[in-house]
Scaffold this motif. Structure first.
Motif, PDB file in Angstrom:
ATOM      1  N   GLY A  51     -23.150  21.260 -30.155  1.00  0.00           N
ATOM      2  CA  GLY A  51     -22.961  19.930 -31.013  1.00  0.00           C
ATOM      3  C   GLY A  51     -22.281  21.475 -32.514  1.00  0.00           C
ATOM      4  N   THR A  52     -23.200  22.306 -32.093  1.00  0.00           N
ATOM      5  CA  THR A  52     -22.231  23.061 -33.335  1.00  0.00           C
ATOM      6  C   THR A  52     -20.800  23.837 -33.702  1.00  0.00           C
ATOM      7  N   TYR A  53     -19.955  24.140 -34.351  1.00  0.00           N
ATOM      8  CA  TYR A  53     -18.933  23.941 -34.646  1.00  0.00           C
ATOM      9  C   TYR A  53     -18.239  26.256 -34.777  1.00  0.00           C
ATOM     10  N   LEU A  54     -17.819  26.628 -34.139  1.00  0.00           N
ATOM     11  CA  LEU A  54     -17.542  27.876 -33.924  1.00  0.00           C
ATOM     12  C   LEU A  54     -15.787  27.705 -34.980  1.00  0.00           C
ATOM     13  N   ARG A  55     -16.077  28.831 -35.481  1.00  0.00           N
ATOM     14  CA  ARG A  55     -14.861  29.311 -36.792  1.00  0.00           C
ATOM     15  C   ARG A  55     -14.336  30.504 -35.860  1.00  0.00           C
ATOM     16  N   LEU A  56     -12.903  30.498 -35.241  1.00  0.00           N
ATOM     17  CA  LEU A  56     -12.518  31.857 -34.480  1.00  0.00           C
ATOM     18  C   LEU A  56     -11.229  32.367 -36.210  1.00  0.00           C
ATOM     19  N   GLU A  57     -10.456  33.129 -35.671  1.00  0.00           N
ATOM     20  CA  GLU A  57     -10.276  34.239 -36.808  1.00  0.00           C
ATOM     21  C   GLU A  57      -8.970  34.589 -35.996  1.00  0.00           C
ATOM     22  N   ILE A  58      -7.743  34.709 -35.924  1.00  0.00           N
ATOM     23  CA  ILE A  58      -6.755  34.610 -35.151  1.00  0.00           C
ATOM     24  C   ILE A  58      -5.588  35.536 -36.287  1.00  0.00           C
ATOM     25  N   HIS A  59      -5.603  36.968 -35.921  1.00  0.00           N
ATOM     26  CA  HIS A  59      -4.614  38.019 -36.493  1.00  0.00           C
ATOM     27  C   HIS A  59      -3.393  37.599 -35.578  1.00  0.00           C
ATOM     28  N   ASP A  60      -2.187  37.976 -36.574  1.00  0.00           N
ATOM     29  CA  ASP A  60      -0.577  38.515 -36.197  1.00  0.00           C
ATOM     30  C   ASP A  60       0.118  36.865 -35.649  1.00  0.00           C
ATOM     31  N   VAL A  61      -0.301  35.672 -36.091  1.00  0.00           N
ATOM     32  CA  VAL A  61      -0.184  34.392 -35.848  1.00  0.00           C
ATOM     33  C   VAL A  61       1.242  34.790 -36.795  1.00  0.00           C
ATOM     34  N   PRO A  62       2.612  33.812 -35.967  1.00  0.00           N
ATOM     35  CA  PRO A  62       4.003  33.486 -36.344  1.00  0.00           C
ATOM     36  C   PRO A  62       3.860  32.562 -37.297  1.00  0.00           C
ATOM     37  N   SER A  63       4.258  33.021 -38.095  1.00  0.00           N
ATOM     38  CA  SER A  63       4.457  31.278 -39.213  1.00  0.00           C
ATOM     39  C   SER A  63       5.237  30.176 -38.823  1.00  0.00           C
ATOM     40  N   GLU A  64       6.160  30.014 -37.911  1.00  0.00           N
ATOM     41  CA  GLU A  64       5.944  29.055 -36.974  1.00  0.00           C
ATOM     42  C   GLU A  64       5.149  27.676 -36.679  1.00  0.00           C
ATOM     43  N   MET A  65       3.762  29.389 -36.386  1.00  0.00           N
ATOM     44  CA  MET A  65       3.050  28.217 -35.229  1.00  0.00           C
ATOM     45  C   MET A  65       2.146  27.127 -36.784  1.00  0.00           C
ATOM     46  N   VAL A  66       2.148  28.061 -37.414  1.00  0.00           N
ATOM     47  CA  VAL A  66       1.779  26.583 -38.498  1.00  0.00           C
ATOM     48  C   VAL A  66       2.392  26.063 -39.814  1.00  0.00           C
ATOM     49  N   GLU A  67       3.152  26.084 -39.378  1.00  0.00           N
ATOM     50  CA  GLU A  67       4.415  25.538 -40.176  1.00  0.00           C
ATOM     51  C   GLU A  67       4.691  24.274 -39.269  1.00  0.00           C
ATOM     52  N   TYR A  68       4.813  23.965 -38.328  1.00  0.00           N
ATOM     53  CA  TYR A  68       4.818  23.108 -37.063  1.00  0.00           C
ATOM     54  C   TYR A  68       3.378  22.885 -36.722  1.00  0.00           C
TER      55      TYR A  68
END
Length: 452
Positions: A51-68
């Motif tokens: 039931g606990t949450y896991l936080r993932l840090e992903i590097h080198d993600v394209p800006s379009e993925m965050v925008e859309y």
């Protein structure tokens, strides 16, 4: 025996109950001890709880993925094995889906979903012969499996594949194109197809000839050394080597050398200059090294992803007609009957032949035989012509009468058949009524006997 069995069962139940109590007591003691620790120490000791949450840090993600990014479409996170990070050829056993309306064409782009990956690729379809050769198919079979060879990220064998022709937000036109399963990966792309090379003789010796226009270079001639060839008249032969000697009427290259691509071939018999020479062989088909990953997460959801288009779609958009090769059209082949020279037997050989095999020198007759004169036709005088015409007229009248007689007889026969069918029906009804009266009388008699 039964009492001992019951006692053993009671002892086993008691032992299990004691063990459960000890496990529950230890669990409660562990929880009490862990509750006294802070959150960081508890995670290090116990690990992440359910039931606990896991936080993932992903590097080198394209800006379009965050925008859309759209929260209504969740993102699945998975892992890829070490063997699946490489790119290479994969061989799959594929079958066209029954929902798809058309057959699939070789080298037409399709979108495949293999494991965690979705990408566009251009497969080459093939089928395995009895001798193990993978023969290229231009189109997929109608109701059977075939082999599909394509380039892309490797997946282990037995991985399922789903293929579609294109992506669309309109679900009414969506169709699954094909389903497949990976048979082999890191496989050598060994797919072949038939070729038919045509050549013409440019110089003829006894049983050897120089063939031109069949090969384009000396290297290609060396590639097909020892291959079987055949002429239209059925004379078989073999490619020997490159022709190096000078040819008088052939174009030359710089330096006085002969034109490239002329092969020296041997045959079973002497061929003619009018013969056409064929070479049937197999050539390897190159599988395109193309794969285009789908980037649907890097654009708005209402926009359809567009990849490589098929040749048919490009022709439709640009209003281009399908090119027609006149040599590929079916047409009636008319070849003139070849006349061969008579066999000439040397006199030295004739002396050793038996009498019936020796050629007979029959002198020509001055006057033709009666059979030959009859074949040419008989000339009739005027009276004979009149008699012949009268006989033909009588035969025509007789044949016409016979035809009319046959028609009348056929009509009478049909009328008689109808009358006989009616009489047969009446007789059946009469016999049925007689049997009914007979069986009723027998039934009444039997009832009287039973009562008595």
């Amino acid at each position: 025996m039964s009492i001992t069995f019951i006692l053993n069962g009671l002892l086993l139940s008691l032992v299990l109950y004691q063990l459960k109590e000890e496990i529950e007591l230890r669990k409660q003691m562990n929880i009490a001890e862990l509750n006294e620790l802070d959150e960081t120490a508890r995670i290090e000791t116990e690990g992440f709880r359910t039931g606990t949450y896991l936080r993932l840090e992903i590097h080198d993600v394209p800006s379009e993925m965050v925008e859309y990014f759209d929260p209504y479409h969740p993102i699945l996170v998975g892992g890829v094995g070490l063997g699946e990070e490489n790119v290479g050829y994969m061989q799959a056993r594929l079958k066209r889906h029954r929902w798809h309306k058309k057959v699939l064409k070789t080298r037409d782009p399709i979108i495949v979903s293999v494991g965690w990956r979705r990408y566009q690729t251009t497969p080459v379809y093939a089928i395995e012969d009895i001798n193990g050769r993978h023969r290229m198919l231009k189109y997929t079979p109608e109701h059977m499996h075939c082999l599909a060879m394509f380039w892309g990220p490797l997946a282990p064998p037995s991985t399922g594949i789903v293929a579609v022709q294109n992506l669309s937000n309109n679900q009414a036109t969506f169709r699954i194109t094909a389903t497949a399963v990976v048979v082999e990966f890191k496989h050598e792309a060994r797919i072949v197809k038939k070729i038919k090379l045509v050549g013409y003789p440019c110089k003829i010796f006894k049983k050897t000839a120089l063939i031109k226009d069949m090969f384009t270079s000396d290297l290609e001639v060396a590639r097909f050394e020892g291959a079987s060839i055949r002429t239209v008249s059925g004379i078989r032969g073999q490619v020997k080597k490159v022709a190096k000697e000078e040819i008088g009427n052939q174009p030359k290259r710089k330096g006085g050398q002969t034109k490239e691509g002329i092969a020296r071939c041997t045959f079973e018999d002497k061929i003619l200059m009018s013969d056409i020479v064929f070479l049937r062989a197999w050539t390897q088909v190159e599988v395109p090294q193309f794969y285009n990953p789908l980037t649907t997460a890097l654009q708005p959801r209402d926009k359809t992803w567009q990849g490589m288009r098929t040749v048919a779609e490009l022709r439709r958009e640009n209003n281009l007609s399908i090119p027609v090769n006149k040599d590929s059209l079916y047409k009636k082949i008319e070849r003139k009957q070849r006349k061969f020279n008579p066999v000439v037997i040397p006199k030295s050989l004739q002396a050793s032949l038996p009498f019936e095999s020796k050629p007979k020198d029959i002198p020509k007759r001055k006057r033709p035989l009666l059979e030959e004169r009859r074949k040419k036709g008989v000339v009739m005088d005027p009276h004979e012509r009149k008699v012949h015409a009268l006989v033909q007229q009588y035969q025509l009248i007789r044949n016409d009468k016979m035809k009319k007689r046959k028609v009348n007889e056929e009509k009478k026969r049909k009328v008689l058949e109808v009358e006989r069918a009616k009489e047969e029906e009446l007789s059946k009804k009469r016999r049925r009524e007689e049997r009914r009266v007979k069986y009723r009388a027998q039934d009444k008699q039997n009832k009287k006997i039973r009562r008595a």
